[in-house]
Design an enzyme around this catalytic site. Structure first.
Site, PDB file in Angstrom:
ATOM      1  CE  LYS A 165      -1.788 -10.914   5.562  1.00  0.00           C
ATOM      2  NZ  LYS A 165      -1.313 -10.103   4.311  1.00  0.00           N
TER       3      LYS A 165
ATOM      4  CD  GLU B 100     -15.626  -3.131   9.722  1.00  0.00           C
ATOM      5  OE1 GLU B 100     -16.438  -2.724   8.734  1.00  0.00           O
ATOM      6  OE2 GLU B 100     -16.034  -2.907  10.848  1.00  0.00           O
TER       7      GLU B 100
ATOM      8  CB  CYS C 273     -15.699  -2.570   1.119  1.00  0.00           C
ATOM      9  SG  CYS C 273     -15.684  -1.184   2.062  1.00  0.00           S
TER      10      CYS C 273
ATOM     11  CD  GLU D 116     -16.713  -6.715  -2.634  1.00  0.00           C
ATOM     12  OE1 GLU D 116     -15.837  -7.750  -2.572  1.00  0.00           O
ATOM     13  OE2 GLU D 116     -16.691  -5.887  -1.870  1.00  0.00           O
TER      14      GLU D 116
HETATM   15  N1  NAD Z   1     -15.855  -3.468   5.001  1.00  0.00           N
HETATM   16  C1  NAD Z   1     -15.008  -2.942   4.772  1.00  0.00           C
HETATM   17  O1  NAD Z   1     -14.621  -1.924   5.466  1.00  0.00           O
HETATM   18  C2  NAD Z   1     -13.861  -2.997   3.563  1.00  0.00           C
HETATM   19  C3  NAD Z   1     -12.822  -1.986   3.444  1.00  0.00           C
HETATM   20  C4  NAD Z   1     -12.202  -2.352   2.232  1.00  0.00           C
HETATM   21  C5  NAD Z   1     -12.112  -3.364   1.529  1.00  0.00           C
HETATM   22  N2  NAD Z   1     -13.317  -4.426   1.777  1.00  0.00           N
HETATM   23  C6  NAD Z   1     -13.055  -5.606   0.973  1.00  0.00           C
HETATM   24  O2  NAD Z   1     -11.751  -6.400   0.901  1.00  0.00           O
HETATM   25  C7  NAD Z   1     -11.699  -7.075  -0.424  1.00  0.00           C
HETATM   26  C8  NAD Z   1     -10.638  -6.232  -1.322  1.00  0.00           C
HETATM   27  O3  NAD Z   1      -9.545  -6.608  -0.758  1.00  0.00           O
HETATM   28  P1  NAD Z   1      -8.677  -7.849  -0.790  1.00  0.00           P
HETATM   29  O4  NAD Z   1      -8.799  -8.220  -2.226  1.00  0.00           O
HETATM   30  O5  NAD Z   1      -7.156  -7.372  -0.355  1.00  0.00           O
HETATM   31  O6  NAD Z   1      -9.195  -9.101  -0.185  1.00  0.00           O
HETATM   32  P2  NAD Z   1      -8.527 -10.316   0.659  1.00  0.00           P
HETATM   33  O7  NAD Z   1      -9.613 -10.971   1.572  1.00  0.00           O
HETATM   34  O8  NAD Z   1      -7.980 -11.237  -0.674  1.00  0.00           O
HETATM   35  O9  NAD Z   1      -7.210  -9.850   1.214  1.00  0.00           O
HETATM   36  C9  NAD Z   1      -7.398  -8.869   2.651  1.00  0.00           C
HETATM   37  C10 NAD Z   1      -6.447  -9.339   3.557  1.00  0.00           C
HETATM   38  O10 NAD Z   1      -6.487 -10.539   4.019  1.00  0.00           O
HETATM   39  C11 NAD Z   1      -5.253 -11.509   3.612  1.00  0.00           C
HETATM   40  N3  NAD Z   1      -5.913 -12.705   3.763  1.00  0.00           N
HETATM   41  C12 NAD Z   1      -6.252 -13.598   2.789  1.00  0.00           C
HETATM   42  N4  NAD Z   1      -6.617 -14.899   3.187  1.00  0.00           N
HETATM   43  C13 NAD Z   1      -6.533 -15.083   4.214  1.00  0.00           C
HETATM   44  C14 NAD Z   1      -6.572 -16.031   5.183  1.00  0.00           C
HETATM   45  N5  NAD Z   1      -7.107 -17.105   4.854  1.00  0.00           N
HETATM   46  N6  NAD Z   1      -6.270 -15.579   6.542  1.00  0.00           N
HETATM   47  C15 NAD Z   1      -6.065 -14.413   6.995  1.00  0.00           C
HETATM   48  N7  NAD Z   1      -5.837 -13.466   6.107  1.00  0.00           N
HETATM   49  C16 NAD Z   1      -6.102 -13.804   4.700  1.00  0.00           C
HETATM   50  C17 NAD Z   1      -4.665 -10.750   2.763  1.00  0.00           C
HETATM   51  O11 NAD Z   1      -3.246 -11.050   2.496  1.00  0.00           O
HETATM   52  C18 NAD Z   1      -4.831  -9.313   2.875  1.00  0.00           C
HETATM   53  O12 NAD Z   1      -3.847  -8.984   3.644  1.00  0.00           O
HETATM   54  C19 NAD Z   1     -13.062  -6.713  -0.961  1.00  0.00           C
HETATM   55  O13 NAD Z   1     -14.182  -7.699  -0.820  1.00  0.00           O
HETATM   56  C20 NAD Z   1     -13.753  -5.634  -0.143  1.00  0.00           C
HETATM   57  O14 NAD Z   1     -15.049  -5.303  -0.027  1.00  0.00           O
HETATM   58  C21 NAD Z   1     -14.078  -4.316   2.974  1.00  0.00           C
END
Ligand code: NAD
Length: 477
Positions: free
Chosen positions: A170, A245, A279, A379
């Site tokens: 997804k 992650e 991130c 963040e």
């Molecule tokens: N550590 C890493 O490797 C890494 C890499 C890239 C981004 N990030 C983090 O990602 C974030 C930014 O991305 P974002 O805004 O898309 O994050 P997000 O958490 O809003 O969404 C990420 C994914 O999770 C899904 N999601 C949201 N709520 C969910 C739930 N309750 N259950 C299952 N899936 C759910 C979203 O639809 C999306 O596909 C930042 O916090 C960033 O630091 C971490």
């Protein structure tokens, strides 16, 4: 794009079970560039069933077969690399050059790294008379964010395929276009039906259904810490493995003997890269208190040269942030920084001059930040740097570690041994010494609330493997 309103299940493009859709917005123009289908529980069930059925045969494929498959994927991906770059710019606003030279190639990097690791990975080990076998964990649920969309897809799909797992993906509903392209690549490469499945959807519906699904053996999630927590909670009932992650608030320690002109510039540019939407971005720059004013001056001059603008304009070095929601969040945090007494060196709230459309943010630097301020703790995920002063080396290490996150760290010193020594005291999954770049073959992941998994290269295989001890395997008679 021909498959925006479809899902890829069991080797076919299929119609969704619902009529729900969501618009994909180009953040540079605020215009709708695509409309994708949003799935429901029924679509997740169909994808999981396909992955479960395919696991039986795919998990028994040989190393050589999987090497050949990864080689075909790599070849097709490289051929279509420019299409990936264009899709990424459209869906999340990265400048065309960044998409072409960093975002799209990150896919090649991870497929190549997994291929290299697969050629030598030890799936078996003898301990006394016992054979220890590393077997594919089963059906994997992959959930990814929008900020480095292809990077995150590739560093999950490549090890899953390499280890013999099947999967349901997804991707982010904010940036799903590059994921649909990748499904086309996997289809063309001949990934067997059911091995890779894609269901678009939102987190609370499709993401939760996947996390709680009794027939998904492992969840690999990249995104915010809040959503990661939900995935872990939803996965708890079935005791599935959950590899996370998550977010970060990485410290960039400049020790007192560095070349400040050079390393402050490097730190500012690294923080602003991808419009601050990484991130592992070095968002807290830690400098000696005695050098604070000088550092602020250098940072001001560097940030002033960052050119926010349309992704395809030749002089643009920074695109918009991904969405209106992110823009609002960043504005609130910049305002909070001012309110809490940080010194605004450059930037601030509002759009950069001359840009009245698109989710553009001013490259912003705060000095005299203290580590208890909101901008030092949260963040921000935008082009906002906090410069924090320290008294001595021990104080710098204390401040660096004073965060709930533990993704990355950065240490610079003219004395490499000194930098090494500080790096060992930083509680993060990664540390860069003197501006060293990332390494696709080395593990990527975090401590504390930044996650619990490790991706990339051969370490990235471990989350996708179960370990079985076969006692007496070598016993005589
Ligand atoms: N550590 C890493 O490797 C890494 C890499 C890239 C981004 N990030 C983090 O990602 C974030 C930014 O991305 P974002 O805004 O898309 O994050 P997000 O958490 O809003 O969404 C990420 C994914 O999770 C899904 N999601 C949201 N709520 C969910 C739930 N309750 N259950 C299952 N899936 C759910 C979203 O639809 C999306 O596909 C930042 O916090 C960033 O630091 C971490």
């Amino acid at each position: 794009m021909s498959h925006e309103k479809q899902f890829y299940i069991n080797g076919q493009w299929v119609e969704p079970s619902t009529n729900d859709t969501v618009d994909v917005i180009n953040p540079a123009t605020e215009e709708v560039v695509a409309t994708i289908a949003l799935g429901g529980v029924e679509d997740v069930n169909a994808a999981v069933a396909a992955a479960r059925a395919a696991f039986e045969s795919y998990s028994r494929t040989s190393r050589e077969e999987r090497i050949a498959l990864l080689e075909r994927i790599l070849e097709i991906y490289q051929r279509r690399s420019d299409e990936f770059a264009r899709a990424i710019t459209l869906e999340m606003g990265a400048p065309a050059k960044l998409s072409k030279y960093a975002q799209a190639p990150s896919g090649t990097g991870h497929f190549a790294a997994a291929l290299k690791a697969l050629k030598h990975f030890e799936f078996e080990e003898r301990i006394g008379n016992t054979l220890v076998v590393k077997e594919p964990i089963g059906v994997c649920g992959l959930i990814t964010p929008w900020n480095w969309p292809i990077n995150q897809l590739a560093c999950k799909i490549a090890p899953a395929l390499a280890t013999g797992c099947t999967m349901v993906l997804k991707p982010s509903e904010v940036a799903p276009l590059s994921a649909l392209l990748l499904a086309e690549v996997l289809d063309e490469a001949g990934v067997p039906a059911g091995v890779f499945n894609l269901v678009n959807g939102d987190g609370p519906t499709v993401g939760s259904a996947m996390s709680a699904h009794p027939d998904i053996d492992m969840m690999s999630f990249t995104g915010s810490t809040g959503a990661g927590r939900q995935v872990m909670k939803n996965g708890a009932e079935t005791i599935k493995r959950v590899a996370l992650e998550l977010g970060g608030k990485s410290a960039n320690i400049l020790l007192d003997d560095v070349n400040f002109e050079k390393m402050v510039a490097h730190g500012v540019m690294s923080c602003m890269n991808n419009t601050g939407q990484s991130c592992n971005a070095p968002t807290r720059m830690l400098v000696p208190n005695s050098r604070m004013d000088e550092v602020a001056e250098i940072a001001k001059a560097v940030a002033a040269k960052v050119k926010a603008g349309a992704p395809d304009a030749p002089d643009t070095t920074m695109g918009p942030v991904v969405s209106k929601a992110q823009w609002n969040k960043i504005q609130d945090l910049i305002a909070k920084g001012i309110e809490e007494g940080a010194r605004l060196v450059v930037g601030g709230t509002g759009r950069p001059e001359g840009l009245d459309r698109g989710y553009y943010v001013k490259p912003t630097v705060f000095s005299h930040v203290t580590n208890d301020m909101t901008i030092a703790r949260e963040e921000i995920f935008g082009p906002v740097l906090s410069i924090i002063g320290y008294e001595n080396e021990a104080d710098a290490i204390r401040i660096a570690n004073d965060t709930r996150y533990g993704l990355s760290g950065y240490v610079s010193s003219a004395d490499l041994e000194r930098a090494r020594n500080v790096a060992r005291q930083i509680r993060t999954g990664m540390v860069h010494l003197n501006g060293a770049p990332l390494d696709n073959d080395a593990p990527f992941g975090g401590y504390k609330e930044s996650g619990n998994g490790r991706e990339w290269g051969h370490y990235g295989f471990e989350d996708f493997l179960e370990v079985k001890s076969i006692f007496g395997y070598y016993a005589e008679g």
